[in-house]
Design a protein around this motif. Structure first.
Motif, PDB file in Angstrom:
ATOM      1  N   ALA A 137       0.854  -1.189   0.000  1.00  0.00           N
ATOM      2  CA  ALA A 137       0.000   0.000   0.000  1.00  0.00           C
ATOM      3  C   ALA A 137       0.885   1.232   0.000  1.00  0.00           C
ATOM      4  O   ALA A 137       2.076   1.157   0.288  1.00  0.00           O
ATOM      5  N   ASN A 138       0.292   2.381  -0.354  1.00  0.00           N
ATOM      6  CA  ASN A 138       1.026   3.647  -0.322  1.00  0.00           C
ATOM      7  C   ASN A 138       1.386   4.052   1.104  1.00  0.00           C
ATOM      8  O   ASN A 138       2.381   4.720   1.328  1.00  0.00           O
ATOM      9  N   ALA A 139       0.539   3.684   2.047  1.00  0.00           N
ATOM     10  CA  ALA A 139       0.830   4.019   3.443  1.00  0.00           C
ATOM     11  C   ALA A 139       1.689   2.899   4.032  1.00  0.00           C
ATOM     12  O   ALA A 139       1.220   1.778   4.193  1.00  0.00           O
ATOM     13  N   MET A 164       2.548   2.114   6.843  1.00  0.00           N
ATOM     14  CA  MET A 164       2.068   1.486   8.064  1.00  0.00           C
ATOM     15  C   MET A 164       1.262   0.211   7.780  1.00  0.00           C
ATOM     16  O   MET A 164       1.233  -0.716   8.581  1.00  0.00           O
ATOM     17  N   ILE A 165       0.621   0.177   6.610  1.00  0.00           N
ATOM     18  CA  ILE A 165      -0.263  -0.955   6.310  1.00  0.00           C
ATOM     19  C   ILE A 165       0.506  -2.271   6.188  1.00  0.00           C
ATOM     20  O   ILE A 165       0.203  -3.228   6.907  1.00  0.00           O
ATOM     21  N   GLN A 183      -6.511   3.556  16.426  1.00  0.00           N
ATOM     22  CA  GLN A 183      -6.961   4.180  15.184  1.00  0.00           C
ATOM     23  C   GLN A 183      -6.414   3.440  13.980  1.00  0.00           C
ATOM     24  O   GLN A 183      -7.162   3.080  13.061  1.00  0.00           O
ATOM     25  N   ALA A 184      -5.100   3.190  13.996  1.00  0.00           N
ATOM     26  CA  ALA A 184      -4.485   2.487  12.871  1.00  0.00           C
ATOM     27  C   ALA A 184      -5.040   1.066  12.761  1.00  0.00           C
ATOM     28  O   ALA A 184      -5.254   0.561  11.654  1.00  0.00           O
ATOM     29  N   VAL A 200      -8.039  -0.030  13.481  1.00  0.00           N
ATOM     30  CA  VAL A 200      -9.362   0.006  12.857  1.00  0.00           C
ATOM     31  C   VAL A 200      -9.214   0.203  11.350  1.00  0.00           C
ATOM     32  O   VAL A 200      -9.778  -0.545  10.540  1.00  0.00           O
ATOM     33  N   LEU A 201      -8.418   1.198  10.952  1.00  0.00           N
ATOM     34  CA  LEU A 201      -8.330   1.555   9.539  1.00  0.00           C
ATOM     35  C   LEU A 201      -7.591   0.503   8.722  1.00  0.00           C
ATOM     36  O   LEU A 201      -7.983   0.194   7.596  1.00  0.00           O
ATOM     37  N   VAL A 202      -6.534  -0.069   9.282  1.00  0.00           N
ATOM     38  CA  VAL A 202      -5.805  -1.092   8.532  1.00  0.00           C
ATOM     39  C   VAL A 202      -6.665  -2.355   8.410  1.00  0.00           C
ATOM     40  O   VAL A 202      -6.655  -3.027   7.375  1.00  0.00           O
ATOM     41  N   ASP A 237      -9.851  -2.295   8.039  1.00  0.00           N
ATOM     42  CA  ASP A 237     -10.737  -1.948   6.916  1.00  0.00           C
ATOM     43  C   ASP A 237     -10.023  -2.135   5.578  1.00  0.00           C
ATOM     44  O   ASP A 237     -10.616  -2.621   4.606  1.00  0.00           O
ATOM     45  N   TYR A 238      -8.760  -1.736   5.539  1.00  0.00           N
ATOM     46  CA  TYR A 238      -8.001  -1.881   4.292  1.00  0.00           C
ATOM     47  C   TYR A 238      -7.849  -3.360   3.916  1.00  0.00           C
ATOM     48  O   TYR A 238      -8.050  -3.743   2.760  1.00  0.00           O
ATOM     49  N   LEU A 249      -9.724  -5.810   4.698  1.00  0.00           N
ATOM     50  CA  LEU A 249     -11.025  -6.330   4.258  1.00  0.00           C
ATOM     51  C   LEU A 249     -11.309  -5.880   2.830  1.00  0.00           C
ATOM     52  O   LEU A 249     -11.778  -6.666   1.996  1.00  0.00           O
ATOM     53  N   GLY A 250     -11.009  -4.619   2.531  1.00  0.00           N
ATOM     54  CA  GLY A 250     -11.200  -4.114   1.175  1.00  0.00           C
ATOM     55  C   GLY A 250     -10.343  -4.883   0.170  1.00  0.00           C
ATOM     56  O   GLY A 250     -10.823  -5.284  -0.895  1.00  0.00           O
ATOM     57  N   GLN A 251      -9.084  -5.122   0.522  1.00  0.00           N
ATOM     58  CA  GLN A 251      -8.197  -5.886  -0.356  1.00  0.00           C
ATOM     59  C   GLN A 251      -8.683  -7.325  -0.524  1.00  0.00           C
ATOM     60  O   GLN A 251      -8.567  -7.911  -1.601  1.00  0.00           O
TER      61      GLN A 251
END
Lengths: 318, 318
Positions: B21-23, B25-26, B100-101, B103-105, B107-108, B110-112
């Motif tokens: 990913a671009n981020a 952290m992911i 926070q990270a 939760v968002l990661v 989500d990422y 799951l999207g992938q």
């Protein structure tokens, strides 16, 4: 809005059906968010885009509902991540039901969104929407990392809002021509329309958070500032300001040391450097690009409606 | 494991690709979880189920990777919801990168997962996996509500673990026959195998959390207890105990008032009422059903491997 009104009623019913679950808390939280005066802009775009492409079927209602569910799931998780206490002037779901429930119910809504879009049976639409889900989450992670840095460039900021906001607008409009079986050109045009509209929409939102140039729409002012979020108005003001300004933005945004009078001073600095006007100007430019992208469509009531959405979004602020 | 080893290498590579990913952290967070000694049981099941049905193609590798990603996303969100400090003996992602990270990661990921499963192009497999995503989240919400209530019935508890654990096992095994184009009978058999195996697996996990009947596998004991989670061993012990026991469980599990010596006393009560043995006995019964469900397959190395997975899961505890 009147053009798609009958279909929007079906979208609303579909949303209620999708929120049904064995755990009572799920429809409660979904209803809290869905009934809280959101504009339903994204599902309306999906309906209008499909109808503009001559679609005759039921799939657009399901896809519109899934787009709204993806958006709602994002809001639930965003409020947890941003520790927001209010959403559209009401207590956020996390303040009523807690962070834990907000995370899990967001996951449920996302799962239901995927179930429903699978029912439509278009692999192309699934590819667009699932890609959007990943891109949105990636954008949120990028924002989490970039959020407090004044060194964020305007280009980096546009990347973030492209991912976290424009990607869903673009997916919402692209699935219309996909299920209508439109040409690649029409599909690309409507995807581009969604992207440009999404960028304009987010920049207007950024401006409204500092009151916009007027304060017509009653949006609560200063949420982004209090959360220490770097947005375009601040990046512009910080770039145009001197050392004193820079020290102010570093203390408030980067270090989160915010006192009562700081919001007023922030708004003053934004005014002094025409940062709101510059942000709105950029939003307008994206709005123009959105309208230009619609040239792939023949003229008619749906194309006019999609143009009106752009005017509506930009006029919120000016 | 040896039977699917070559394909598992490809799954591992696919997982690394999906975490890009671009981020930055992911992939960091994804690698933290994926490299932390998980058993990769679920993707192995998908591979073995597909190969057992004679599948010859690449889709099983992608679906196996998506199943593991769905599981990983769930772990990230679970640790936030449970406020867990450790995961497999290492600091949980939320302790290293924050809630926070996480939760968002999640989500990422799951999207992938959804993006990748769409690439496989099977609407039936998509329907099964997207349904599982919604059911898992619903199960987590049900557990959140039921978690601290000793009045939870055994049947309600089984519903929870059916949703939060067995649904993904079942989806993992059902997509194998789907992409292999197997008969409805084989598909139903493998879905049932996954469900029964998942129930057995979760009950064994519940028992291991109190040390199991031996303590061979070094799982950290007492996490469920400290988090105030009602699991089957406690429901059985509380039902079989007297008023004193009941007061103890109410104070510790329902009210969360836990002192140092309480875990030892809990384990003592579980032993006194044979609650661990009863839990393991039920796990064994589900394991037997899982093996019986495999009768839809012809005998051969893959069927034998799927049987071995059941023995492995149940033997973790006895």
């Amino acid at each position: 809005m009147q053009l798609v009104d009958a279909d929007m009623q079906r979208v609303n019913q579909m949303i209620l059906d999708m929120a049904a679950a064995n755990a009572e808390m799920i429809p409660e939280i979904a209803r809290h968010l869905i009934d809280s005066g959101g504009k339903r802009l994204r599902p309306m775009l999906t309906l209008a885009a499909a109808l503009a492409c001559g679609y005759r079927g039921d799939g657009h209602v399901k896809l519109a509902a899934t787009v709204e569910f993806m958006h709602t799931a994002t809001l639930l998780h965003d409020d947890v991540v941003d520790e927001s206490e209010l959403r559209r002037g009401k207590p956020s779901a996390r303040m009523v039901w807690g962070n834990q429930a907000s995370v899990l119910v967001g996951d449920y809504l996302l799962g239901q969104a995927f179930r429903t879009m699978v029912e439509v049976g278009s692999l192309d639409a699934l590819a667009v929407l699932s890609r959007a889900a990943a891109v949105i989450a990636e954008g949120e992670v990028l924002q989490l990392v970039a959020a407090k840095h004044l060194s964020t460039s305007e280009e980096q900021y546009l990347q973030v809002i492209n991912a976290k906001t424009a990607a869903l607008f673009s997916a919402a409009t692209e699935v219309g021509p996909i299920i209508a079986g439109s040409s690649a050109k029409v599909r690309a045009g409507l995807a581009d329309y969604g992207t440009q509209l999404g960028l304009a929409f987010q920049l207007v939102d950024d401006a409204l958070d500092y009151g916009g140039s007027s304060m017509t729409l009653g949006k609560k002012v200063g949420d982004d500032f209090r959360e220490g979020k770097v947005t375009l108005p601040i990046l512009i003001a910080a770039a145009r300001g001197g050392d004193d300004d820079r020290a102010f933005w570093q203390r408030t945004i980067e270090q989160g040391d915010i006192e009562d009078a700081d919001l007023d001073h922030a708004i003053e600095l934004l005014g002094k450097h025409q940062a709101i006007a510059a942000t709105v100007e950029r939003a307008r430019a994206y709005g123009d690009k959105a309208i230009a992208a619609l040239e792939v469509l023949e003229e008619g009531p749906y194309r006019a409606a999609l143009e009106d959405v752009v005017y509506f979004c930009v006029s919120r602020v000016s």
